[in-house]
Design a protein around this motif. Structure first.
Motif, PDB file in Angstrom:
ATOM      1  N   VAL A   6       0.833  -1.199   0.000  1.00  0.00           N
ATOM      2  CA  VAL A   6       0.000   0.000   0.000  1.00  0.00           C
ATOM      3  C   VAL A   6       0.869   1.251   0.000  1.00  0.00           C
ATOM      4  CG1 VAL A   6      -1.703   1.339   1.298  1.00  0.00           C
ATOM      5  CG2 VAL A   6      -1.989  -1.122   1.057  1.00  0.00           C
ATOM      6  N   VAL A   7       1.941   1.250   0.786  1.00  0.00           N
ATOM      7  CA  VAL A   7       2.866   2.383   0.800  1.00  0.00           C
ATOM      8  C   VAL A   7       3.431   2.601  -0.601  1.00  0.00           C
ATOM      9  CG1 VAL A   7       5.119   3.164   1.635  1.00  0.00           C
ATOM     10  CG2 VAL A   7       3.443   2.256   3.246  1.00  0.00           C
ATOM     11  N   SER A   8       3.815   1.524  -1.255  1.00  0.00           N
ATOM     12  CA  SER A   8       4.334   1.622  -2.621  1.00  0.00           C
ATOM     13  C   SER A   8       3.275   2.182  -3.569  1.00  0.00           C
ATOM     14  CB  SER A   8       4.790   0.251  -3.123  1.00  0.00           C
ATOM     15  OG  SER A   8       5.888  -0.186  -2.370  1.00  0.00           O
ATOM     16  N   GLU A   9       2.045   1.782  -3.386  1.00  0.00           N
ATOM     17  CA  GLU A   9       0.957   2.281  -4.227  1.00  0.00           C
ATOM     18  C   GLU A   9       0.747   3.783  -4.038  1.00  0.00           C
ATOM     19  OE1 GLU A   9      -1.074   0.831  -6.623  1.00  0.00           O
ATOM     20  OE2 GLU A   9       0.471  -0.718  -6.489  1.00  0.00           O
ATOM     21  N   VAL A  10       0.768   4.244  -2.794  1.00  0.00           N
ATOM     22  CA  VAL A  10       0.596   5.680  -2.511  1.00  0.00           C
ATOM     23  C   VAL A  10       1.728   6.460  -3.180  1.00  0.00           C
ATOM     24  CG1 VAL A  10       0.594   7.475  -0.738  1.00  0.00           C
ATOM     25  CG2 VAL A  10      -0.636   5.341  -0.330  1.00  0.00           C
ATOM     26  N   LEU A  11       2.960   6.032  -2.952  1.00  0.00           N
ATOM     27  CA  LEU A  11       4.108   6.752  -3.497  1.00  0.00           C
ATOM     28  C   LEU A  11       4.135   6.684  -5.021  1.00  0.00           C
ATOM     29  CD1 LEU A  11       6.813   5.790  -0.863  1.00  0.00           C
ATOM     30  CD2 LEU A  11       5.458   7.890  -1.012  1.00  0.00           C
ATOM     31  N   ILE A  31      -7.015  11.426  -1.682  1.00  0.00           N
ATOM     32  CA  ILE A  31      -7.415  11.432  -0.276  1.00  0.00           C
ATOM     33  C   ILE A  31      -8.629  10.534  -0.045  1.00  0.00           C
ATOM     34  CG2 ILE A  31      -8.359  12.906   1.552  1.00  0.00           C
ATOM     35  CD1 ILE A  31      -6.467  15.114   0.464  1.00  0.00           C
ATOM     36  N   GLU A  32      -9.532  10.494  -1.013  1.00  0.00           N
ATOM     37  CA  GLU A  32     -10.701   9.611  -0.900  1.00  0.00           C
ATOM     38  C   GLU A  32     -10.297   8.138  -1.032  1.00  0.00           C
ATOM     39  OE1 GLU A  32     -13.571  10.782  -3.845  1.00  0.00           O
ATOM     40  OE2 GLU A  32     -13.801  12.777  -2.964  1.00  0.00           O
ATOM     41  N   PHE A  33      -9.317   7.862  -1.857  1.00  0.00           N
ATOM     42  CA  PHE A  33      -8.946   6.483  -2.139  1.00  0.00           C
ATOM     43  C   PHE A  33      -8.133   5.845  -1.014  1.00  0.00           C
ATOM     44  CE2 PHE A  33      -6.449   3.113  -4.162  1.00  0.00           C
ATOM     45  CZ  PHE A  33      -7.465   2.397  -4.772  1.00  0.00           C
ATOM     46  N   PHE A  34      -7.175   6.597  -0.459  1.00  0.00           N
ATOM     47  CA  PHE A  34      -6.310   6.070   0.598  1.00  0.00           C
ATOM     48  C   PHE A  34      -6.778   6.574   1.959  1.00  0.00           C
ATOM     49  CE2 PHE A  34      -3.506   6.208  -3.153  1.00  0.00           C
ATOM     50  CZ  PHE A  34      -3.158   4.873  -3.217  1.00  0.00           C
ATOM     51  N   ASN A  35      -6.687   5.711   2.966  1.00  0.00           N
ATOM     52  CA  ASN A  35      -7.092   6.148   4.298  1.00  0.00           C
ATOM     53  C   ASN A  35      -5.921   6.836   5.004  1.00  0.00           C
ATOM     54  OD1 ASN A  35      -5.488   4.218   5.764  1.00  0.00           O
ATOM     55  ND2 ASN A  35      -7.068   2.669   5.439  1.00  0.00           N
ATOM     56  N   SER A  36      -6.207   7.399   6.162  1.00  0.00           N
ATOM     57  CA  SER A  36      -5.228   8.181   6.913  1.00  0.00           C
ATOM     58  C   SER A  36      -4.002   7.356   7.303  1.00  0.00           C
ATOM     59  CB  SER A  36      -5.883   8.771   8.160  1.00  0.00           C
ATOM     60  OG  SER A  36      -4.995   9.613   8.828  1.00  0.00           O
ATOM     61  N   GLU A  37      -4.219   6.129   7.705  1.00  0.00           N
ATOM     62  CA  GLU A  37      -3.114   5.248   8.098  1.00  0.00           C
ATOM     63  C   GLU A  37      -2.189   4.956   6.917  1.00  0.00           C
ATOM     64  OE1 GLU A  37      -2.885   0.677   9.238  1.00  0.00           O
ATOM     65  OE2 GLU A  37      -3.899   1.860  10.800  1.00  0.00           O
ATOM     66  N   GLU A  38      -2.767   4.745   5.747  1.00  0.00           N
ATOM     67  CA  GLU A  38      -1.964   4.474   4.551  1.00  0.00           C
ATOM     68  C   GLU A  38      -1.115   5.687   4.172  1.00  0.00           C
ATOM     69  OE1 GLU A  38      -5.080   1.275   2.595  1.00  0.00           O
ATOM     70  OE2 GLU A  38      -5.276   3.412   2.107  1.00  0.00           O
ATOM     71  N   LEU A  39      -1.713   6.869   4.256  1.00  0.00           N
ATOM     72  CA  LEU A  39      -0.967   8.085   3.952  1.00  0.00           C
ATOM     73  C   LEU A  39       0.135   8.327   4.986  1.00  0.00           C
ATOM     74  CD1 LEU A  39      -3.887  10.386   2.778  1.00  0.00           C
ATOM     75  CD2 LEU A  39      -2.078   9.427   1.357  1.00  0.00           C
ATOM     76  N   THR A  65      -1.889  16.243  10.939  1.00  0.00           N
ATOM     77  CA  THR A  65      -2.550  14.949  11.008  1.00  0.00           C
ATOM     78  C   THR A  65      -3.672  14.743  10.001  1.00  0.00           C
ATOM     79  OG1 THR A  65      -4.015  15.784  12.732  1.00  0.00           O
ATOM     80  CG2 THR A  65      -2.015  14.644  13.452  1.00  0.00           C
ATOM     81  N   SER A  66      -4.120  15.786   9.318  1.00  0.00           N
ATOM     82  CA  SER A  66      -5.210  15.573   8.369  1.00  0.00           C
ATOM     83  C   SER A  66      -4.680  14.825   7.145  1.00  0.00           C
ATOM     84  CB  SER A  66      -5.832  16.899   7.940  1.00  0.00           C
ATOM     85  OG  SER A  66      -5.000  17.560   7.007  1.00  0.00           O
ATOM     86  N   LYS A  67      -5.567  14.143   6.457  1.00  0.00           N
ATOM     87  CA  LYS A  67      -5.170  13.393   5.271  1.00  0.00           C
ATOM     88  C   LYS A  67      -4.585  14.334   4.217  1.00  0.00           C
ATOM     89  CE  LYS A  67      -8.071  10.218   3.784  1.00  0.00           C
ATOM     90  NZ  LYS A  67      -9.299   9.463   3.482  1.00  0.00           N
TER      91      LYS A  67
END
Length: 90
Positions: A6-11, A31-39, A65-67
């Motif tokens: 998931v980290v790789s996907e975000v980056l 921001i809609e696709f990834f949750n706060s923990e993933e970001l 702390t916001s997404k």
């Protein structure tokens, strides 16, 4: 293992769309696709990778702390890396 994926996907999403990243609608979609923990995990990973490669801390507003703020921090360091032609090959 799943977390690393998931980290790789975000980056990858940020890096592959760097030219569109300033678009507010595009940022909203991320921001809609990834949750706060993933970001958060992606932010921690890219900052850690930068520090490992360069041996120095990247100065950022890590208390946010916001997404949206997390995404902006990720974009900030990705742009910094690309603008300064930092060799990230390890």
């Amino acid at each position: 293992m799943a977390r690393n994926f998931v980290v790789s996907e975000v980056l990858s999403c940020v890096i592959n769309n760097l030219t569109s990243i300033e678009n507010c609608r595009f940022q909203e979609k991320i921001i809609e696709f990834f949750n706060s923990e993933e970001l958060s995990a992606a932010k921690k990973q890219i900052f850690s990778d930068y520090e490992n490669v360069k041996g120095e801390k990247f100065k950022s507003h890590s208390g946010k702390t916001s997404k949206n703020d997390k995404l902006k921090s990720i974009v900030e360091i990705v742009k910094f890396i690309f603008n300064n032609s930092i060799d990230t090959a390890v």
